[in-house]
Design an enzyme around this catalytic site. Structure first.
Site, mmCIF file in Angstrom:
data_model
loop_
_atom_site.group_PDB
_atom_site.id
_atom_site.type_symbol
_atom_site.label_atom_id
_atom_site.label_comp_id
_atom_site.label_asym_id
_atom_site.label_seq_id
_atom_site.Cartn_x
_atom_site.Cartn_y
_atom_site.Cartn_z
ATOM 1 N N GLU A 170 0.810 -1.219 0.000
ATOM 2 C CA GLU A 170 0.000 0.000 0.000
ATOM 3 C C GLU A 170 0.839 1.262 0.000
ATOM 4 O O GLU A 170 0.552 2.213 -0.683
ATOM 5 C CB GLU A 170 -0.946 -0.001 1.199
ATOM 6 C CG GLU A 170 -2.248 0.769 0.969
ATOM 7 C CD GLU A 170 -2.193 2.222 1.363
ATOM 8 O OE1 GLU A 170 -1.280 2.604 2.106
ATOM 9 O OE2 GLU A 170 -3.085 2.975 0.925
ATOM 10 N N ASP A 171 1.894 1.269 0.801
ATOM 11 C CA ASP A 171 2.694 2.493 0.845
ATOM 12 C C ASP A 171 4.171 2.161 0.670
ATOM 13 O O ASP A 171 4.647 1.108 1.101
ATOM 14 C CB ASP A 171 2.473 3.236 2.172
ATOM 15 C CG ASP A 171 2.886 4.709 2.071
ATOM 16 O OD1 ASP A 171 3.188 5.169 0.952
ATOM 17 O OD2 ASP A 171 2.910 5.390 3.112
ATOM 18 N N HIS A 218 -0.271 0.367 7.579
ATOM 19 C CA HIS A 218 -0.992 1.140 6.555
ATOM 20 C C HIS A 218 0.010 2.121 5.941
ATOM 21 O O HIS A 218 0.882 1.723 5.199
ATOM 22 C CB HIS A 218 -2.206 1.808 7.221
ATOM 23 C CG HIS A 218 -3.217 2.338 6.271
ATOM 24 N ND1 HIS A 218 -4.451 2.781 6.661
ATOM 25 C CD2 HIS A 218 -3.179 2.520 4.930
ATOM 26 C CE1 HIS A 218 -5.134 3.192 5.595
ATOM 27 N NE2 HIS A 218 -4.375 3.050 4.544
ATOM 28 N N ILE A 272 3.323 4.454 5.754
ATOM 29 C CA ILE A 272 4.636 4.484 6.395
ATOM 30 C C ILE A 272 5.380 5.745 5.957
ATOM 31 O O ILE A 272 5.175 6.236 4.850
ATOM 32 C CB ILE A 272 5.493 3.243 6.039
ATOM 33 C CG1 ILE A 272 5.622 3.102 4.519
ATOM 34 C CG2 ILE A 272 4.920 1.995 6.635
ATOM 35 C CD1 ILE A 272 6.535 1.973 4.101
ATOM 36 N N ASN A 302 -6.848 12.645 -0.364
ATOM 37 C CA ASN A 302 -6.158 11.422 0.079
ATOM 38 C C ASN A 302 -4.648 11.616 0.084
ATOM 39 O O ASN A 302 -4.067 11.921 1.109
ATOM 40 C CB ASN A 302 -6.551 10.242 -0.799
ATOM 41 C CG ASN A 302 -6.057 8.929 -0.246
ATOM 42 O OD1 ASN A 302 -6.464 8.534 0.829
ATOM 43 N ND2 ASN A 302 -5.173 8.260 -0.948
ATOM 44 N N ASP A 335 -4.928 8.289 -6.173
ATOM 45 C CA ASP A 335 -4.794 7.809 -4.798
ATOM 46 C C ASP A 335 -3.629 8.532 -4.111
ATOM 47 O O ASP A 335 -3.809 9.567 -3.491
ATOM 48 C CB ASP A 335 -4.600 6.291 -4.813
ATOM 49 C CG ASP A 335 -4.692 5.648 -3.442
ATOM 50 O OD1 ASP A 335 -4.404 6.328 -2.445
ATOM 51 O OD2 ASP A 335 -5.040 4.460 -3.346
ATOM 52 N N ASN A 336 -2.424 7.997 -4.242
ATOM 53 C CA ASN A 336 -1.281 8.633 -3.577
ATOM 54 C C ASN A 336 -0.428 9.419 -4.560
ATOM 55 O O ASN A 336 -0.350 9.083 -5.730
ATOM 56 C CB ASN A 336 -0.394 7.566 -2.952
ATOM 57 C CG ASN A 336 -0.792 7.278 -1.531
ATOM 58 O OD1 ASN A 336 -1.105 8.182 -0.780
ATOM 59 N ND2 ASN A 336 -0.779 6.020 -1.163
HETATM 60 C C1 LIG Z 1 -0.777 6.745 0.565
HETATM 61 O O1 LIG Z 1 -2.023 6.865 1.206
HETATM 62 C C2 LIG Z 1 -2.065 6.335 2.508
HETATM 63 C C3 LIG Z 1 -3.460 6.482 3.017
HETATM 64 O O2 LIG Z 1 -4.357 5.747 2.213
HETATM 65 C C4 LIG Z 1 -1.047 7.062 3.368
HETATM 66 O O3 LIG Z 1 -1.049 6.469 4.643
HETATM 67 C C5 LIG Z 1 0.311 6.966 2.728
HETATM 68 O O4 LIG Z 1 1.261 7.676 3.465
HETATM 69 C C6 LIG Z 1 0.278 7.497 1.310
HETATM 70 N N1 LIG Z 1 1.555 7.339 0.635
HETATM 71 C C7 LIG Z 1 2.118 8.290 -0.084
HETATM 72 C C8 LIG Z 1 3.406 7.935 -0.766
HETATM 73 O O5 LIG Z 1 1.604 9.378 -0.205
HETATM 74 CA CA LIG Z 2 3.867 7.533 3.447
#
Ligand SMILES: *[C@@H]1O[C@H](CO)[C@@H](O)[C@H](O)[C@H]1NC(C)=O
Ligand SMILES: [Ca+2]
Ligand SMILES: *[C@@H]1O[C@H](CO)[C@@H](O)[C@H](O)[C@H]1NC(C)=O
Ligand SMILES: *[C@@H]1O[C@H](CO)[C@@H](O)[C@H](O)[C@H]1NC(C)=O
Ligand SMILES: *[C@@H]1O[C@H](CO)[C@@H](O)[C@H](O)[C@H]1NC(C)=O
Length: 346
Positions: free
Chosen positions: A52-53, A113, A115, A215, A260-261
């Site tokens: 996820e991250d 979740h 990081i 987000n 998303d990110n």
């Molecule tokens: C991606 O999103 C998650 C929440 O969904 C967040 O905890 C994480 O830090 C984000 N990662 C980046 C690289 O922005």
């Molecule tokens: Ca992060």
């Protein structure tokens, strides 16, 4: 992303109530995914249950969180605890291995979740990376699947620096922040932060509004601008940060996909976005018709004419549910909510 999904479900309910019908329509817009792939991409062995991250240190060490489990969300390994993987992106054919966690941390309930790595300057610290012969590294990344080529012995020494990893954890449905010190070949658990403010902040100041599903948040290399991914309006909002910590909106860039990110390439300032072509397929997971993945690169976001390039796109046959794309030295890592992890040479 998980919180986002829970909110999306809420958003859908609201949509049925007629309040946010536009948002609803956008989430459900069918989006045909035409495949795009850089010339040299492969999936990373041993990282197939989500990533996820991802956070990459300035020296090319990547930390990857895997195994997120979140209520109402698909998980490909519901009974397997989450882990933090490490990859050294400096080699030609980098591999990933799970970092053992020391100091009595409850690894069975670990559900990482987001990081973030934090580097502290101190007087002297030397960290050693395990080489590929290290028995613990071999076991951790899965026996015979290990690459046969032996990586040269690597020593990660970063005098005057100590690396801490801050991890948002959801053990048994709670939310905590775990702080680890990176020891070169393992993580040493230092502290669990359990504070009521983690679930319901008391003193907060609104700095921006009117965003739909804020987000991914990141900062420009010069720290003057904040970039926010507004997922359901398919856009990135650029905010100028003032010295008094107020934000004013500079522009909105519509990307036509669920953003998303966001991550920023420290070398170029380009923004990399992990995106979801279809919110519906993500929310209602069907292995026969899986959600796809999409990675966009945005160059010169602050200029009047930014360039948006679709660097990667796949209908889910290779990579499902991309959440994050991070680059280091012309290498790209793409993480997913519950699926595999892609590595590409750019
Ligand atoms: C991606 O999103 C998650 C929440 O969904 C967040 O905890 C994480 O830090 C984000 N990662 C980046 C690289 O922005
Ligand atoms: Ca992060
Ligand atoms: C992913 O999860 C499945 C189901 O629990 C498990 O069989 C598999 O070994 C996991 N893969 C890795 C690389 O952890
Ligand atoms: C903060 O700074 C900006 C830019 O200088 C200014 O326009 C704004 O009024 C300030 N806001 C507050 C609350 O001080
Ligand atoms: C996805 O793409 C692959 C190859 O491009 C194709 O064979 C497959 O039929 C597609 N799947 C769906 C569900 O569209």
């Amino acid at each position: 992303m998980a919180k986002l999904l829970a909110l999306m479900v809420l958003g859908l309910v609201l949509a049925f109530l007629g309040e946010r019908f536009v948002t609803f329509r956008q989430v459900y817009t069918p989006h045909q995914v035409h495949p795009v792939e850089p010339p040299s991409c492969h999936l990373i062995q041993g990282l197939e249950n989500g990533s996820e991250d991802i956070d990459i240190l300035p020296n090319g060490l990547a930390f990857i969180s895997t195994g997120l489990k979140y209520p109402g969300m698909h998980s490909s390994a519901p009974d397997k605890p989450g882990e933090i993987f490490l990859m050294d992106l400096n080699g030609d054919d980098p591999r990933a291995w799970a970092l053992p966690i020391r100091n009595g941390f409850d690894t069975q309930s670990f559900n990482p979740h987001g990081i973030n790595a934090f580097t502290d300057k101190v007087t002297s610290a030397v960290m050693t990376l395990p080489n590929s012969d290290s028995s613990s590294a071999k076991e951790d990344q899965g026996g015979e699947e290990a690459r046969s080529e032996e990586a040269p012995e690597q020593t990660f020494s970063w005098p005057d620096h100590v690396v801490y990893l801050y991890v948002v954890n959801h053990p048994q449905g709670k939310s905590t922040v775990e702080i680890f010190r990176f020891e070169g070949d393992s993580l040493f658990h230092l502290k669990t932060i359990t504070h009521e403010l983690l679930s319901s902040p008391g003193e907060v100041k609104e700095v921006a509004n009117g965003l739909s599903f804020a987000n991914g948040i990141t900062v420009s290399p010069d720290r003057k601008y904040i970039y926010v991914a507004a997922v359901t309006s398919h856009s990135i909002h650029v905010m100028k940060r003032h010295d008094n910590w107020t934000l004013t909106q500079e522009k909105v860039l519509n990307l036509g996909t669920l953003v998303d990110n966001l991550s920023v390439d420290p070398a170029t300032g380009d923004i990399w976005a992990g995106c979801h072509p279809s919110g519906k397929k993500l929310l209602m997971y069907d292995p026969a018709d899986p959600p796809g993945s999409e990675v966009l690169r945005i160059q010169r976001l602050l200029s009047p004419t930014p360039t948006v390039t679709r660097v990667y796109a796949n209908n889910g046959s290779v990579l499902q549910g991309s959440t994050v794309a991070v680059v280091y030295n012309k290498k790209l890592l793409v993480g997913t909510l519950f699926h595999k992890t892609l590595y590409c040479d750019l």
